[in-house]
Write an enzyme that holds these catalytic residues in place. Sequence first.
Site, PDB file in Angstrom:
ATOM      1  N   TYR A 157       0.849  -1.199   0.000  1.00 42.27           N
ATOM      2  CA  TYR A 157       0.000   0.000   0.000  1.00 42.27           C
ATOM      3  C   TYR A 157       0.886   1.252   0.000  1.00 42.27           C
ATOM      4  O   TYR A 157       0.663   2.185  -0.796  1.00 42.27           O
ATOM      5  CB  TYR A 157      -0.942   0.001   1.207  1.00 42.27           C
ATOM      6  CG  TYR A 157      -1.828   1.229   1.217  1.00 42.27           C
ATOM      7  CD1 TYR A 157      -2.831   1.387   0.267  1.00 42.27           C
ATOM      8  CD2 TYR A 157      -1.632   2.261   2.143  1.00 42.27           C
ATOM      9  CE1 TYR A 157      -3.624   2.528   0.240  1.00 42.27           C
ATOM     10  CE2 TYR A 157      -2.420   3.408   2.126  1.00 42.27           C
ATOM     11  CZ  TYR A 157      -3.412   3.534   1.172  1.00 42.27           C
ATOM     12  OH  TYR A 157      -4.185   4.667   1.133  1.00 42.27           O
ATOM     13  N   LYS A 161       1.228   4.284  -2.862  1.00 46.43           N
ATOM     14  CA  LYS A 161       1.007   5.721  -2.625  1.00 46.43           C
ATOM     15  C   LYS A 161       2.292   6.531  -2.841  1.00 46.43           C
ATOM     16  O   LYS A 161       2.238   7.700  -3.227  1.00 46.43           O
ATOM     17  CB  LYS A 161       0.415   5.937  -1.229  1.00 46.43           C
ATOM     18  CG  LYS A 161      -1.035   5.439  -1.119  1.00 46.43           C
ATOM     19  CD  LYS A 161      -1.967   6.176  -2.099  1.00 46.43           C
ATOM     20  CE  LYS A 161      -3.415   5.773  -1.972  1.00 46.43           C
ATOM     21  NZ  LYS A 161      -4.319   6.555  -2.839  1.00 46.43           N
TER      22      LYS A 161
HETATM   23  C1  8X3 Z   1      -4.754   6.008   4.360  1.00 43.81           C
HETATM   24  C2  8X3 Z   1      -3.947   6.439   5.506  1.00 43.81           C
HETATM   25  O1  8X3 Z   1      -2.315   5.765   7.348  1.00 43.81           O
HETATM   26  O2  8X3 Z   1      -3.946   4.096   6.667  1.00 43.81           O
HETATM   27  O3  8X3 Z   1      -4.166   6.256   3.145  1.00 43.81           O
HETATM   28  O4  8X3 Z   1      -2.096   4.609   5.255  1.00 43.81           O
HETATM   29  S1  8X3 Z   1      -3.040   5.162   6.193  1.00 43.81           S
END
Ligand code: 8X3
Length: 258
Positions: A157, A161
């Site tokens: 993830y 990002k």
């Molecule tokens: C969402 C915030 O901190 O769960 O993008 O990655 S976090």
Amino acid sequence: MNSLKEKIIFITGASSGIGKSCAYVFAQKGANLVISARRKNLIDEVADDISKKFGVKIYAGKVDVTKRMDVIGFVNSLPGEFKNIDILINNAGLARGLNKFYEDNPDGWEEMIDTNVKGLLYVTHAILPGMIERKFGHIINIGSIAGHEAYPKGAVYCASKHAVDAITRSLRMDIIDKNILVSTIDAGLVETNFSKIRFNGDEEKAKNVYKGLTPLTGDDIANAVVYCATRPPHVNIAEITLLAARQASATISYRADD
Ligand code: 8X3
């Protein structure tokens, strides 16, 4: 200030969460909308409600951003009055799982990379030629604090990002002479169905993410997106990072029972 009246805003993943909040907040400001999501019934419901409440022009479609041909087909088949997209909000994205890398399920990696990275690329690539031709546009990516920090159990993830952050910065360089702005809105703890999806429907785990503090809402993020989209023409907001008031970083928060 740039006005949103009569502008066409394309929002991906607009059937829930931050995308849906953006749809309502932009419509409230008089913008016309193209909204998309994978679930046709949900996106149609949002469109009907917005059209009744705000009387703006709105076109809703079923689009899976991970399917390049779907994206191209949708963009090419937009009715004439919706074709000239002024602002693209690349919101569609998700997290799947929060596990040590060696225990994680690669199916979730595919889903995150396909949606958060490739989906954003496909949509942007389909919309940009029109913006370049008209010499006008603004691309606003919904990134994350996870694009600035890596945290345990979030390798893929966070990587997706970080990719959004790199794409945002690189794209800004590529179109610097085209009168098109590129921005990213990067949030920390926002309470939407994000955590429920991350934990595959486990409500208890999802609730715990926001325990002991007041998280941000989808509207908080949508208001930052609107701010970004309404600066005077000589201003580009490169990036806004929003955290919950009791959040210091992706991993450090002060909770009521701490
Ligand atoms: C969402 C915030 O901190 O769960 O993008 O990655 S976090």
